[in-house]
Design a protein around this motif. Sequence first.
Motif, mmCIF file in Angstrom:
data_model
loop_
_atom_site.group_PDB
_atom_site.id
_atom_site.type_symbol
_atom_site.label_atom_id
_atom_site.label_comp_id
_atom_site.label_asym_id
_atom_site.label_seq_id
_atom_site.Cartn_x
_atom_site.Cartn_y
_atom_site.Cartn_z
ATOM 1 N N PHE A 106 10.432 -2.032 2.251
ATOM 2 C CA PHE A 106 10.092 -3.154 3.117
ATOM 3 C C PHE A 106 8.837 -3.895 2.647
ATOM 4 N N ALA A 107 8.416 -3.583 1.407
ATOM 5 C CA ALA A 107 7.306 -4.313 0.809
ATOM 6 C C ALA A 107 7.726 -5.025 -0.464
ATOM 7 N N LEU A 108 8.435 -4.325 -1.346
ATOM 8 C CA LEU A 108 8.740 -4.869 -2.670
ATOM 9 C C LEU A 108 9.620 -6.124 -2.641
ATOM 10 N N PRO A 109 10.632 -6.230 -1.769
ATOM 11 C CA PRO A 109 11.446 -7.462 -1.808
ATOM 12 C C PRO A 109 10.624 -8.736 -1.616
ATOM 13 N N LEU A 110 9.640 -8.690 -0.724
ATOM 14 C CA LEU A 110 8.815 -9.883 -0.520
ATOM 15 C C LEU A 110 7.998 -10.180 -1.768
ATOM 16 N N TRP A 111 7.462 -9.145 -2.399
ATOM 17 C CA TRP A 111 6.718 -9.375 -3.641
ATOM 18 C C TRP A 111 7.618 -9.906 -4.746
ATOM 19 N N LEU A 112 8.858 -9.451 -4.789
ATOM 20 C CA LEU A 112 9.787 -9.975 -5.788
ATOM 21 C C LEU A 112 10.055 -11.459 -5.558
ATOM 22 N N VAL A 113 10.256 -11.836 -4.297
ATOM 23 C CA VAL A 113 10.509 -13.243 -3.975
ATOM 24 C C VAL A 113 9.318 -14.108 -4.355
ATOM 25 N N VAL A 114 8.122 -13.671 -3.968
ATOM 26 C CA VAL A 114 6.927 -14.475 -4.239
ATOM 27 C C VAL A 114 6.602 -14.472 -5.734
ATOM 28 N N ILE A 157 -6.864 -7.331 -5.962
ATOM 29 C CA ILE A 157 -8.141 -7.545 -5.274
ATOM 30 C C ILE A 157 -7.939 -7.533 -3.764
ATOM 31 N N SER A 158 -6.808 -8.088 -3.306
ATOM 32 C CA SER A 158 -6.543 -8.165 -1.865
ATOM 33 C C SER A 158 -6.289 -6.798 -1.244
ATOM 34 N N PHE A 159 -5.840 -5.830 -2.044
ATOM 35 C CA PHE A 159 -5.756 -4.443 -1.595
ATOM 36 C C PHE A 159 -7.130 -3.775 -1.600
ATOM 37 N N GLY A 160 -8.013 -4.245 -2.478
ATOM 38 C CA GLY A 160 -9.212 -3.503 -2.828
ATOM 39 C C GLY A 160 -8.909 -2.712 -4.083
ATOM 40 N N PRO A 161 -9.896 -2.484 -4.961
ATOM 41 C CA PRO A 161 -9.606 -1.907 -6.271
ATOM 42 C C PRO A 161 -8.984 -0.519 -6.226
ATOM 43 N N ILE A 162 -9.403 0.330 -5.287
ATOM 44 C CA ILE A 162 -8.859 1.693 -5.272
ATOM 45 C C ILE A 162 -7.472 1.721 -4.646
ATOM 46 N N ILE A 163 -7.319 1.129 -3.468
ATOM 47 C CA ILE A 163 -6.005 1.107 -2.816
ATOM 48 C C ILE A 163 -5.017 0.342 -3.690
ATOM 49 N N GLY A 164 -5.482 -0.745 -4.316
ATOM 50 C CA GLY A 164 -4.613 -1.495 -5.215
ATOM 51 C C GLY A 164 -4.172 -0.666 -6.398
ATOM 52 N N SER A 165 -5.081 0.128 -6.961
ATOM 53 C CA SER A 165 -4.714 0.974 -8.104
ATOM 54 C C SER A 165 -3.728 2.050 -7.701
ATOM 55 N N VAL A 166 -3.914 2.635 -6.508
ATOM 56 C CA VAL A 166 -2.961 3.642 -6.024
ATOM 57 C C VAL A 166 -1.586 3.013 -5.829
ATOM 58 N N PHE A 167 -1.558 1.803 -5.296
ATOM 59 C CA PHE A 167 -0.269 1.126 -5.110
ATOM 60 C C PHE A 167 0.422 0.919 -6.456
ATOM 61 N N PHE A 168 -0.333 0.518 -7.470
ATOM 62 C CA PHE A 168 0.277 0.328 -8.789
ATOM 63 C C PHE A 168 0.719 1.662 -9.393
ATOM 64 N N ILE A 169 0.015 2.753 -9.072
ATOM 65 C CA ILE A 169 0.471 4.078 -9.501
ATOM 66 C C ILE A 169 1.826 4.392 -8.876
ATOM 67 N N LEU A 170 1.975 4.081 -7.593
ATOM 68 C CA LEU A 170 3.263 4.298 -6.926
ATOM 69 C C LEU A 170 4.375 3.503 -7.603
ATOM 70 N N LEU A 171 4.046 2.283 -8.010
ATOM 71 C CA LEU A 171 5.050 1.470 -8.706
ATOM 72 C C LEU A 171 5.355 2.041 -10.089
ATOM 73 N N ALA A 172 4.309 2.538 -10.768
ATOM 74 C CA ALA A 172 4.515 3.090 -12.105
ATOM 75 C C ALA A 172 5.335 4.381 -12.063
ATOM 76 N N GLN A 173 5.175 5.165 -10.983
ATOM 77 C CA GLN A 173 5.931 6.409 -10.817
ATOM 78 C C GLN A 173 7.183 6.147 -9.986
ATOM 79 N N THR A 174 7.955 5.188 -10.428
ATOM 80 C CA THR A 174 9.095 4.723 -9.623
ATOM 81 C C THR A 174 10.033 5.861 -9.251
ATOM 82 N N ARG A 175 10.386 6.694 -10.221
ATOM 83 C CA ARG A 175 11.354 7.757 -9.940
ATOM 84 C C ARG A 175 10.811 8.743 -8.917
ATOM 85 N N GLN A 176 9.559 9.127 -9.085
ATOM 86 C CA GLN A 176 8.963 10.072 -8.141
ATOM 87 C C GLN A 176 8.793 9.446 -6.767
#
Length: 490
Positions: free
Chosen positions: A287-295, A255-274
């Motif tokens: 420079f984004a994922l380590p902080l999310w892993l910690v939290v 929600i904090s990304f907004g539904p579309i930007i948030g969904s695109v971000f999750f697509i990037l995570l789902a397509q890890t290899r690409q």
Amino acid sequence: MSSAFGRPTDLKSGGKLLFGLAALLLAWRFWVVPQLGITLYVDEAQYWTWAQHLDWGYFSKPPGVAALIWLSTALFGDGLLGVKALAMLCYPLAAAACWAIARRLYDQRTAFWAALTVLTLPMFGWLGLFVSTDALLTLFWALALWAYLRALDSDAWADWLLLGGVCGLGLLSKYTMAVWLGAAFLHLLACHRPRLASAKPWLAAGLALLILAPNIYWNFTHDFPTLKHTADITLNKKAAGGLAPLGEFWAAQWISFGPIIGSVFFILLAQTRQSWRDDRTRLLLWFALPLWLVVSAQALKGGANANWAAPAFAPAAIAAVAWLVQRKKQRLLLIALAINLLLVGVVYHWPSLLAAADVQNPAEKTPFNRAMGWDELGRQLTPIIAAHPGAVLIADNRTLLAHMLYELRDLKPAAASWNPSGTASDHYKLTTDLRPWLGKDALLITEDPPGADFASRFASVEPLAVLQAPLDAQTSRDMKVYLLRDFKGY
């Protein structure tokens, strides 16, 4: 020298339009805040009291936020907007840093849309109304990534030292900046290992620690309250954790990304290899994922607030926007920004929407209720303080003392936290002491009747007033005031 990530050659304008849009968004926030019927939140009020006594450290945070408020109030006064002004400006400045990052990694078009997306993210739209350590941390997180790219490109001493300086200021803002430094070390180790043979990155890290050193020394001389507090909320938090809080945290991130930007971000995570195959996307996620892993680990252990990962939104948003621009999805991007602005607008005008809908008991249904009513309580307390000029103001909790010290700022009353145990469990218990007031009177502000520990330590306990600030027709914020005669000591 060419960039390791493809320095853009298209530098056509768009800056003026971006600046104008940023100014409009900032003006909207400045207009909205006084319309909300609020004063400062408890943390903001506490930070304001810190700013009255600048130091290299405070109970729960390093000194960055206090210095920011000190400068903001020196420029704009101690009113509501004066306290918040420079913190509110941090988010447009972070968007400008994201523009510089995206321009260096991609091109002018991507930079424009990335900056505009960061400006309109619901996360920063909400945080942009308040003073918090997230403001400076988000700014320095983005600036550090920009400086890091410069250092990788040029390998110049000036750029590495710039990076060290920015990281040091980030650490003085919030210790979470250490996650950025850890990510940078791992990135150098994985992708630029020969750089670690040079003295430059190590001296940059040394400069960052040198800037932090006065805060470490302050902690040493005060028995490490900030470090203990940070460890307590990150490692020893006893709230219920588990998969449910983790799911709630990630839903809040979407929600904090907004539904579309948030969904695109999750697509990037789902397509890890690409995603990982592309140097630029990999760097931004690095420079984004380590902080999310910690939290996320904190959420699993004991719950986590949505804003704890706020700085990670900046590089992640750039990666999501680049994904859309590369696929010529500008129309979808426009829809995403429109939805985000709508979400932000609903939050900003929520009290007005509740009033228009004639909602009963609206104070319990607004996210701003914790900042309501304190100014009215302060107005009612003012004549009581003036009628007892020799008495010290005391409170049995941090919230009341922080709010009333801000609301009574013109009177500047002597104040202390009630602390018979001597335990420094908050800023006021660490920095105030009632013992010098032996034999003197005190004015107690409290939400509950004073217990036996007050009666045994004063000659008499006399109720003076019950102050009430109506929040709506059914709800009020109440505070009791007692005159305590002749303090006998703890």
